[in-house]
Design a protein around this motif. Structure first.
Motif, PDB file in Angstrom:
ATOM      1  N   MET A  19       0.844  -1.178   0.000  1.00 44.58           N
ATOM      2  CA  MET A  19       0.000   0.000   0.000  1.00 44.58           C
ATOM      3  C   MET A  19       0.889   1.239   0.000  1.00 44.58           C
ATOM      4  O   MET A  19       1.837   1.316   0.761  1.00 44.58           O
ATOM      5  CB  MET A  19      -0.902  -0.037   1.236  1.00 44.58           C
ATOM      6  N   GLU A  20       0.553   2.190  -0.838  1.00 49.86           N
ATOM      7  CA  GLU A  20       1.282   3.439  -0.893  1.00 49.86           C
ATOM      8  C   GLU A  20       0.515   4.484  -0.103  1.00 49.86           C
ATOM      9  O   GLU A  20      -0.688   4.679  -0.309  1.00 49.86           O
ATOM     10  CB  GLU A  20       1.433   3.902  -2.349  1.00 49.86           C
ATOM     11  N   PHE A  21       1.183   5.142   0.821  1.00 51.07           N
ATOM     12  CA  PHE A  21       0.523   6.095   1.694  1.00 51.07           C
ATOM     13  C   PHE A  21       0.610   7.511   1.155  1.00 51.07           C
ATOM     14  O   PHE A  21       1.603   7.895   0.543  1.00 51.07           O
ATOM     15  CB  PHE A  21       1.136   6.038   3.103  1.00 51.07           C
ATOM     16  N   ASP A  22      -0.456   8.277   1.402  1.00 52.83           N
ATOM     17  CA  ASP A  22      -0.519   9.689   1.062  1.00 52.83           C
ATOM     18  C   ASP A  22       0.077  10.455   2.248  1.00 52.83           C
ATOM     19  O   ASP A  22      -0.467  10.396   3.357  1.00 52.83           O
ATOM     20  CB  ASP A  22      -1.978  10.084   0.838  1.00 52.83           C
ATOM     21  N   ASN A  23       1.179  11.157   2.023  1.00 49.81           N
ATOM     22  CA  ASN A  23       1.859  11.878   3.101  1.00 49.81           C
ATOM     23  C   ASN A  23       1.052  13.037   3.664  1.00 49.81           C
ATOM     24  O   ASN A  23       1.413  13.592   4.699  1.00 49.81           O
ATOM     25  CB  ASN A  23       3.224  12.382   2.626  1.00 49.81           C
ATOM     26  N   ASN A  24      -0.029  13.409   3.002  1.00 47.91           N
ATOM     27  CA  ASN A  24      -0.848  14.532   3.460  1.00 47.91           C
ATOM     28  C   ASN A  24      -1.971  14.110   4.409  1.00 47.91           C
ATOM     29  O   ASN A  24      -2.736  14.957   4.855  1.00 47.91           O
ATOM     30  CB  ASN A  24      -1.447  15.266   2.252  1.00 47.91           C
ATOM     31  N   ARG A  25      -2.079  12.803   4.662  1.00 49.44           N
ATOM     32  CA  ARG A  25      -3.145  12.297   5.533  1.00 49.44           C
ATOM     33  C   ARG A  25      -2.544  11.352   6.569  1.00 49.44           C
ATOM     34  O   ARG A  25      -1.590  10.639   6.267  1.00 49.44           O
ATOM     35  CB  ARG A  25      -4.187  11.534   4.707  1.00 49.44           C
ATOM     36  N   PRO A  26      -3.113  11.327   7.772  1.00 53.16           N
ATOM     37  CA  PRO A  26      -2.581  10.414   8.795  1.00 53.16           C
ATOM     38  C   PRO A  26      -2.606   8.959   8.323  1.00 53.16           C
ATOM     39  O   PRO A  26      -3.596   8.496   7.739  1.00 53.16           O
ATOM     40  CB  PRO A  26      -3.530  10.614   9.975  1.00 53.16           C
ATOM     41  N   ILE A  27      -1.521   8.259   8.575  1.00 52.84           N
ATOM     42  CA  ILE A  27      -1.398   6.867   8.130  1.00 52.84           C
ATOM     43  C   ILE A  27      -2.454   5.983   8.778  1.00 52.84           C
ATOM     44  O   ILE A  27      -3.029   5.111   8.123  1.00 52.84           O
ATOM     45  CB  ILE A  27       0.025   6.338   8.384  1.00 52.84           C
ATOM     46  N   TYR A  28      -2.747   6.225  10.065  1.00 50.42           N
ATOM     47  CA  TYR A  28      -3.724   5.356  10.719  1.00 50.42           C
ATOM     48  C   TYR A  28      -5.105   5.454  10.057  1.00 50.42           C
ATOM     49  O   TYR A  28      -5.833   4.457   9.973  1.00 50.42           O
ATOM     50  CB  TYR A  28      -3.803   5.638  12.230  1.00 50.42           C
ATOM     51  N   LEU A  29      -5.458   6.639   9.542  1.00 53.17           N
ATOM     52  CA  LEU A  29      -6.746   6.780   8.832  1.00 53.17           C
ATOM     53  C   LEU A  29      -6.726   6.021   7.510  1.00 53.17           C
ATOM     54  O   LEU A  29      -7.728   5.413   7.116  1.00 53.17           O
ATOM     55  CB  LEU A  29      -7.062   8.253   8.580  1.00 53.17           C
ATOM     56  N   GLN A  30      -5.575   6.043   6.834  1.00 53.80           N
ATOM     57  CA  GLN A  30      -5.455   5.305   5.582  1.00 53.80           C
ATOM     58  C   GLN A  30      -5.524   3.803   5.841  1.00 53.80           C
ATOM     59  O   GLN A  30      -6.130   3.064   5.070  1.00 53.80           O
ATOM     60  CB  GLN A  30      -4.159   5.689   4.879  1.00 53.80           C
ATOM     61  N   LEU A  31      -4.919   3.367   6.941  1.00 53.05           N
ATOM     62  CA  LEU A  31      -5.017   1.952   7.321  1.00 53.05           C
ATOM     63  C   LEU A  31      -6.464   1.596   7.639  1.00 53.05           C
ATOM     64  O   LEU A  31      -6.962   0.561   7.189  1.00 53.05           O
ATOM     65  CB  LEU A  31      -4.144   1.662   8.547  1.00 53.05           C
ATOM     66  N   LEU A  32      -7.127   2.446   8.397  1.00 60.86           N
ATOM     67  CA  LEU A  32      -8.527   2.208   8.750  1.00 60.86           C
ATOM     68  C   LEU A  32      -9.377   2.049   7.489  1.00 60.86           C
ATOM     69  O   LEU A  32     -10.191   1.124   7.389  1.00 60.86           O
ATOM     70  CB  LEU A  32      -9.047   3.351   9.623  1.00 60.86           C
TER      71      LEU A  32
END
Length: 119
Positions: free
Chosen positions: A1-14
């Motif tokens: 998974m590639e994460f968006d640096n502009n959003r909290p990682i835990y929200l992206q995981l959720l």
């Protein structure tokens, strides 16, 4: 998974966890992987995974049993509601783009149907 640096990682995981549940990739009633394993899979800190899982539990999509681990909810109506919400979110984005392009609902549906058949 590639994460968006502009959003909290835990929200992206959720969001990813919810997608896995609503799509059936993670089955209703199934035992979830451990925090440590999920952290390794996603390449993030275990505390970040734990925070996402706590939110998942708060929303009723997972349940913890201290001795047995964490399990996906068996509430099929809640899972369906999450899937519907994700779909509606994408629909909102599609409608916004269609409006920006001055497309009517009918034209948008025709284009969507054509695209769907080609995919």
């Amino acid at each position: 998974m590639e994460f968006d640096n502009n959003r909290p990682i835990y929200l992206q995981l959720l969001e990813d966890f919810k997608l896995k549940i609503s799509s059936g990739q993670w089955k209703s009633g199934e035992k979830m992987d451990t925090v440590r394993n999920l952290a390794k899979i996603y390449g993030v800190n275990p505390n970040t995974v734990q925070r996402a899982l706590q939110d998942l539990e708060r929303e009723g999509l997972a349940k913890s049993n201290r001795t047995m681990g964490r399990f996906i909810t068996d509430d099929e109506s809640l899972i369906e509601e999450i899937a519907r919400g994700a779909f509606y979110k994408s629909c909102d984005e599609l409608i916004e783009v269609a409006e920006e392009l001055n497309l009517t609902k009918e034209k948008s549906l025709t284009l969507l149907d054509e695209y769907w058949r080609e995919s």
